[in-house]
Design a protein around this motif. Sequence first.
Motif, mmCIF file in Angstrom:
data_model
loop_
_atom_site.group_PDB
_atom_site.id
_atom_site.type_symbol
_atom_site.label_atom_id
_atom_site.label_comp_id
_atom_site.label_asym_id
_atom_site.label_seq_id
_atom_site.Cartn_x
_atom_site.Cartn_y
_atom_site.Cartn_z
ATOM 1 N N ASP A 147 0.825 -1.204 0.000
ATOM 2 C CA ASP A 147 0.000 0.000 0.000
ATOM 3 C C ASP A 147 0.862 1.257 0.000
ATOM 4 O OD1 ASP A 147 -2.678 1.345 0.345
ATOM 5 O OD2 ASP A 147 -1.665 2.049 2.156
ATOM 6 N N TYR A 148 1.957 1.228 0.759
ATOM 7 C CA TYR A 148 2.861 2.379 0.821
ATOM 8 C C TYR A 148 3.438 2.674 -0.566
ATOM 9 C CZ TYR A 148 7.025 5.149 1.893
ATOM 10 O OH TYR A 148 7.982 6.120 1.901
ATOM 11 N N PHE A 149 3.947 1.645 -1.220
ATOM 12 C CA PHE A 149 4.559 1.854 -2.531
ATOM 13 C C PHE A 149 3.509 2.209 -3.584
ATOM 14 C CE2 PHE A 149 7.875 -0.735 -0.442
ATOM 15 C CZ PHE A 149 8.940 0.143 -0.614
ATOM 16 N N ARG A 150 2.273 1.771 -3.389
ATOM 17 C CA ARG A 150 1.194 2.160 -4.288
ATOM 18 C C ARG A 150 0.943 3.659 -4.196
ATOM 19 N NH1 ARG A 150 -4.387 2.481 -3.723
ATOM 20 N NH2 ARG A 150 -4.264 1.647 -1.607
ATOM 21 N N ARG A 151 0.975 4.194 -2.982
ATOM 22 C CA ARG A 151 0.767 5.632 -2.813
ATOM 23 C C ARG A 151 1.925 6.437 -3.404
ATOM 24 N NH1 ARG A 151 1.037 7.344 2.042
ATOM 25 N NH2 ARG A 151 1.462 5.435 3.199
ATOM 26 N N ILE A 152 3.146 5.961 -3.215
ATOM 27 C CA ILE A 152 4.299 6.659 -3.794
ATOM 28 C C ILE A 152 4.205 6.638 -5.315
ATOM 29 C CG2 ILE A 152 6.810 6.629 -4.057
ATOM 30 C CD1 ILE A 152 5.783 7.567 -1.309
ATOM 31 N N GLY A 153 3.822 5.483 -5.884
ATOM 32 C CA GLY A 153 3.650 5.395 -7.330
ATOM 33 C C GLY A 153 2.563 6.314 -7.836
ATOM 34 N N ALA A 154 1.481 6.433 -7.055
ATOM 35 C CA ALA A 154 0.382 7.321 -7.437
ATOM 36 C C ALA A 154 0.827 8.781 -7.439
ATOM 37 C CB ALA A 154 -0.801 7.126 -6.489
ATOM 38 N N LEU A 155 1.628 9.161 -6.462
ATOM 39 C CA LEU A 155 2.139 10.536 -6.412
ATOM 40 C C LEU A 155 3.031 10.826 -7.608
ATOM 41 C CD1 LEU A 155 2.935 10.832 -2.602
ATOM 42 C CD2 LEU A 155 1.405 12.337 -3.885
ATOM 43 N N ASP A 156 3.917 9.894 -7.945
ATOM 44 C CA ASP A 156 4.787 10.071 -9.107
ATOM 45 C C ASP A 156 3.951 10.239 -10.380
ATOM 46 O OD1 ASP A 156 7.082 9.898 -7.606
ATOM 47 O OD2 ASP A 156 7.411 7.764 -7.996
ATOM 48 N N TYR A 157 2.942 9.384 -10.519
ATOM 49 C CA TYR A 157 2.075 9.435 -11.705
ATOM 50 C C TYR A 157 1.354 10.784 -11.788
ATOM 51 C CZ TYR A 157 -1.517 8.208 -15.093
ATOM 52 O OH TYR A 157 -2.333 8.201 -16.193
ATOM 53 N N ALA A 187 3.484 13.697 -12.814
ATOM 54 C CA ALA A 187 3.863 13.613 -14.234
ATOM 55 C C ALA A 187 2.695 13.923 -15.156
ATOM 56 C CB ALA A 187 4.423 12.225 -14.543
ATOM 57 N N HIS A 188 1.468 13.799 -14.652
ATOM 58 C CA HIS A 188 0.280 13.992 -15.484
ATOM 59 C C HIS A 188 -0.534 15.206 -15.043
ATOM 60 C CE1 HIS A 188 1.417 9.820 -16.247
ATOM 61 N NE2 HIS A 188 0.717 9.876 -17.359
ATOM 62 N N ASP A 189 0.128 16.172 -14.430
ATOM 63 C CA ASP A 189 -0.560 17.383 -13.967
ATOM 64 C C ASP A 189 -0.727 18.372 -15.113
ATOM 65 O OD1 ASP A 189 -1.662 19.238 -12.081
ATOM 66 O OD2 ASP A 189 0.277 20.260 -12.005
ATOM 67 N N ASN A 244 -2.393 10.981 -2.659
ATOM 68 C CA ASN A 244 -2.019 10.621 -1.288
ATOM 69 C C ASN A 244 -2.861 9.475 -0.749
ATOM 70 O OD1 ASN A 244 0.135 12.268 0.158
ATOM 71 N ND2 ASN A 244 -0.971 13.861 -0.949
ATOM 72 N N ARG A 245 -4.010 9.255 -1.350
ATOM 73 C CA ARG A 245 -4.862 8.125 -0.980
ATOM 74 C C ARG A 245 -4.565 6.889 -1.832
ATOM 75 N NH1 ARG A 245 -9.728 9.318 1.572
ATOM 76 N NH2 ARG A 245 -9.975 7.047 1.549
ATOM 77 N N GLY A 246 -3.601 7.024 -2.766
ATOM 78 C CA GLY A 246 -3.185 5.880 -3.566
ATOM 79 C C GLY A 246 -3.819 5.785 -4.931
ATOM 80 N N TYR A 247 -4.505 6.838 -5.387
ATOM 81 C CA TYR A 247 -5.166 6.819 -6.696
ATOM 82 C C TYR A 247 -4.334 7.610 -7.707
ATOM 83 C CZ TYR A 247 -9.162 5.290 -3.926
ATOM 84 O OH TYR A 247 -9.985 4.605 -3.070
ATOM 85 N N LYS A 248 -4.102 7.021 -8.846
ATOM 86 C CA LYS A 248 -3.376 7.703 -9.916
ATOM 87 C C LYS A 248 -4.338 8.680 -10.589
ATOM 88 C CE LYS A 248 -2.004 3.950 -12.068
ATOM 89 N NZ LYS A 248 -1.313 3.111 -13.079
ATOM 90 N N ALA A 249 -4.052 9.964 -10.431
ATOM 91 C CA ALA A 249 -4.975 11.004 -10.904
ATOM 92 C C ALA A 249 -4.274 11.944 -11.880
ATOM 93 C CB ALA A 249 -5.528 11.796 -9.718
#
Length: 284
Positions: free
Chosen positions: A129-139, A142-144, A176-181
């Motif tokens: 779950d931790y790494f999922r949130r970090i991956g979501a933040l990176d994504y 990059a997609h802002d 921060n909740r783990g969703y790639k947005a």
Amino acid sequence: MSTTASLASRKPRTYFHVHLVSDSTGETLNTVLKSVSSRFDAAKPLEHVSSLVRSKKQLNQVLARIESSPGLVMFTIVDPELRRHLEVKCAELQVPAISVLDPLLNAFADYLGLEQTLRTGAQYTLDEDYFRRIGALDYTLAHDDGQMVWDLETADVVLVGVSRTSKTPTCMYLANRGYKAANIPLVPTQEHPKELETLKHPLVVGLTAAPDRLAQIRGTRLKNISAPDHAGTYSDQDEIRKEIIKAKRLFARKGWPVINVTNRSVEETAAEIISRLSAKRAGK
């Protein structure tokens, strides 16, 4: 004496000290304090944050601060000895000490029939779950603001809206909740990216707001960055109304859900998006 009578006889406090004592980061306490204190508009908390308190020496330093500025004490401490020391000393100082997680932990333990895990900072374990949130933040970073539109299909959520409809802060909260947005701004002088027309995997949500509110926000934005509105359209309420009408037509044509963010916090907007995403994934 009843609680009502007790409150009536007590002089209301305009400001009050609150000591947040944690053997971890203190984020849980900070969140709880904000939630509770928001219910008492007439009083403002003076926060004293003591995080990573894991020894008796550290705790005694905290207690000295509590003694010099008495007030409410909110704590999350796992070590039974440290916890007992804090509770005893607070009782001697006649200040309330509240273990904010006790009711939930006890309810979980009773329901699950399991012992609690006495591990400091257990919620910050470097797990999937931790790494999922970090991956979501990176994504999300990059997609802002319309970046990497060719990769939108891999998002969980795509937010679409005119300028200053809280797209970026909402995306960061979701990340921060783990969703790639990802988010796509609708610019009046340009067509929206063609990639939006064929998205299947992400939940696409249209964000809108009242024209007068957007005009106010955009005007303030221009002043803060000392930028003139040469065309006179960015903060003009009539032009903004045209932008919103055009955006709503797109949302309606695509059948995207729409959220009006005028009187919503980022947290409230994100909560509705998460609820809609859960329903989408459940096929509802």
